[in-house]
Motif scaffolding. Structure first.
Motif, PDB file in Angstrom:
ATOM      1  N   SER A  76    -117.076 -37.650 -42.640  1.00  8.65           N
ATOM      2  CA  SER A  76    -116.534 -37.493 -43.990  1.00  8.65           C
ATOM      3  C   SER A  76    -115.130 -36.906 -43.958  1.00  8.65           C
ATOM      4  O   SER A  76    -114.252 -37.339 -44.714  1.00  8.65           O
ATOM      5  CB  SER A  76    -117.451 -36.595 -44.825  1.00  8.65           C
ATOM      6  N   VAL A  77    -114.913 -35.918 -43.096  1.00  3.98           N
ATOM      7  CA  VAL A  77    -113.587 -35.317 -42.977  1.00  3.98           C
ATOM      8  C   VAL A  77    -112.592 -36.349 -42.458  1.00  3.98           C
ATOM      9  O   VAL A  77    -111.445 -36.415 -42.925  1.00  3.98           O
ATOM     10  CB  VAL A  77    -113.623 -34.056 -42.082  1.00  3.98           C
ATOM     11  N   GLU A  78    -113.023 -37.178 -41.524  1.00  4.24           N
ATOM     12  CA  GLU A  78    -112.144 -38.236 -41.006  1.00  4.24           C
ATOM     13  C   GLU A  78    -111.686 -39.142 -42.151  1.00  4.24           C
ATOM     14  O   GLU A  78    -110.515 -39.526 -42.224  1.00  4.24           O
ATOM     15  CB  GLU A  78    -112.860 -39.046 -39.928  1.00  4.24           C
ATOM     16  N   ALA A  79    -112.596 -39.482 -43.057  1.00  2.00           N
ATOM     17  CA  ALA A  79    -112.233 -40.317 -44.207  1.00  2.00           C
ATOM     18  C   ALA A  79    -111.240 -39.586 -45.110  1.00  2.00           C
ATOM     19  O   ALA A  79    -110.308 -40.200 -45.643  1.00  2.00           O
ATOM     20  CB  ALA A  79    -113.480 -40.707 -44.991  1.00  2.00           C
ATOM     21  N   LEU A  80    -111.416 -38.269 -45.276  1.00  2.00           N
ATOM     22  CA  LEU A  80    -110.483 -37.491 -46.094  1.00  2.00           C
ATOM     23  C   LEU A  80    -109.106 -37.411 -45.434  1.00  2.00           C
ATOM     24  O   LEU A  80    -108.079 -37.443 -46.119  1.00  2.00           O
ATOM     25  CB  LEU A  80    -111.036 -36.080 -46.333  1.00  2.00           C
ATOM     26  N   VAL A  81    -109.087 -37.329 -44.107  1.00  2.00           N
ATOM     27  CA  VAL A  81    -107.813 -37.326 -43.375  1.00  2.00           C
ATOM     28  C   VAL A  81    -107.104 -38.667 -43.568  1.00  2.00           C
ATOM     29  O   VAL A  81    -105.912 -38.721 -43.873  1.00  2.00           O
ATOM     30  CB  VAL A  81    -108.040 -37.018 -41.872  1.00  2.00           C
ATOM     31  N   ARG A  82    -107.852 -39.767 -43.409  1.00  5.16           N
ATOM     32  CA  ARG A  82    -107.261 -41.107 -43.583  1.00  5.16           C
ATOM     33  C   ARG A  82    -106.750 -41.307 -45.011  1.00  5.16           C
ATOM     34  O   ARG A  82    -105.764 -42.002 -45.227  1.00  5.16           O
ATOM     35  CB  ARG A  82    -108.272 -42.191 -43.225  1.00  5.16           C
ATOM     36  N   ALA A  83    -107.421 -40.685 -45.977  1.00  4.82           N
ATOM     37  CA  ALA A  83    -107.004 -40.808 -47.380  1.00  4.82           C
ATOM     38  C   ALA A  83    -105.828 -39.885 -47.703  1.00  4.82           C
ATOM     39  O   ALA A  83    -105.305 -39.924 -48.821  1.00  4.82           O
ATOM     40  CB  ALA A  83    -108.181 -40.491 -48.302  1.00  4.82           C
ATOM     41  N   GLY A  84    -105.423 -39.055 -46.740  1.00 12.21           N
ATOM     42  CA  GLY A  84    -104.289 -38.165 -46.964  1.00 12.21           C
ATOM     43  C   GLY A  84    -104.624 -36.902 -47.732  1.00 12.21           C
ATOM     44  O   GLY A  84    -103.732 -36.208 -48.219  1.00 12.21           O
ATOM     45  N   LEU A  85    -105.912 -36.577 -47.851  1.00 19.66           N
ATOM     46  CA  LEU A  85    -106.334 -35.397 -48.611  1.00 19.66           C
ATOM     47  C   LEU A  85    -106.478 -34.149 -47.745  1.00 19.66           C
ATOM     48  O   LEU A  85    -106.424 -33.028 -48.254  1.00 19.66           O
ATOM     49  CB  LEU A  85    -107.658 -35.684 -49.330  1.00 19.66           C
ATOM     50  N   LEU A 121    -108.644 -27.242 -40.321  1.00 23.77           N
ATOM     51  CA  LEU A 121    -108.551 -28.167 -41.447  1.00 23.77           C
ATOM     52  C   LEU A 121    -107.897 -27.464 -42.631  1.00 23.77           C
ATOM     53  O   LEU A 121    -108.234 -26.330 -42.961  1.00 23.77           O
ATOM     54  CB  LEU A 121    -109.944 -28.648 -41.850  1.00 23.77           C
ATOM     55  N   ARG A 122    -106.967 -28.168 -43.257  1.00 22.64           N
ATOM     56  CA  ARG A 122    -106.299 -27.668 -44.465  1.00 22.64           C
ATOM     57  C   ARG A 122    -106.175 -28.821 -45.458  1.00 22.64           C
ATOM     58  O   ARG A 122    -106.057 -29.966 -45.065  1.00 22.64           O
ATOM     59  CB  ARG A 122    -104.891 -27.179 -44.145  1.00 22.64           C
ATOM     60  N   LEU A 123    -106.145 -28.463 -46.729  1.00 18.88           N
ATOM     61  CA  LEU A 123    -105.906 -29.488 -47.738  1.00 18.88           C
ATOM     62  C   LEU A 123    -104.426 -29.844 -47.742  1.00 18.88           C
ATOM     63  O   LEU A 123    -103.563 -28.975 -47.640  1.00 18.88           O
ATOM     64  CB  LEU A 123    -106.308 -28.992 -49.124  1.00 18.88           C
ATOM     65  N   SER A 124    -104.147 -31.118 -47.879  1.00 21.12           N
ATOM     66  CA  SER A 124    -102.766 -31.573 -48.072  1.00 21.12           C
ATOM     67  C   SER A 124    -102.418 -31.340 -49.541  1.00 21.12           C
ATOM     68  O   SER A 124    -103.276 -30.967 -50.349  1.00 21.12           O
ATOM     69  CB  SER A 124    -102.658 -33.056 -47.730  1.00 21.12           C
TER      70      SER A 124
END
Length: 139
Positions: free
Chosen positions: A69-78, A93-96
């Motif tokens: 799930s985190v990988e998907a959030l990284v790919r989404a730029g979040l 991990l940090r929020l963009s």
């Protein structure tokens, strides 16, 4: 002789409340995905710089599932992943800025409820507000 349940018992009210809540709030796959995404973003925000294990514990899911799930959030730029300066084998991990924006927006369920509440008369809206106050007090 069959006993008829009163509509005012806690069990009857719980059933009625559940039925009404399901009619007022959408709970389809898109809404569940959005809620899960927001839960992950919130967990990361609360633990920044968060580790994968901290996030997994916060959302009560296994590390492999959270990793995907985190990988998907990284790919989404979040979410941004960086090596932890204190431990190179661990990722922080940090929020963009996009992730912060996403988390600050009202969930779509809130927008749908707002639209429905806007159709109510002032007296009805006040009655709903009183009911919410009672429910909040009971939590």
């Amino acid at each position: 002789m069959q006993q008829i349940s009163s509509p005012h018992t806690p069990a009857a009210l719980a059933t009625r409340f559940t039925n009404v809540a399901h009619k007022w709030v959408e709970d389809g796959p898109a809404e569940r995905a959005e809620a899960a995404r927001r839960k992950l973003l919130q967990a990361i925000a609360e633990k920044e710089p968060a580790t994968l294990n901290e996030v997994a514990a916060a959302v009560a899911r296994g590390a492999p599932a959270v990793s995907r799930s985190v990988e998907a959030l990284v790919r989404a730029g979040l979410v941004e992943r960086q090596a932890d300066p204190d431990n190179r084998r661990r990722l922080a991990l940090r929020l963009s800025s996009a992730g912060l924006d996403e988390l600050s927006r009202n969930p779509s369920a809130n927008r749908m409820l707002r639209t429905k509440f806007e159709r109510l008369a002032h007296s009805e809206l006040r009655a709903v507000e009183r009911a919410v106050e009672i429910l909040e007090r009971g939590l």
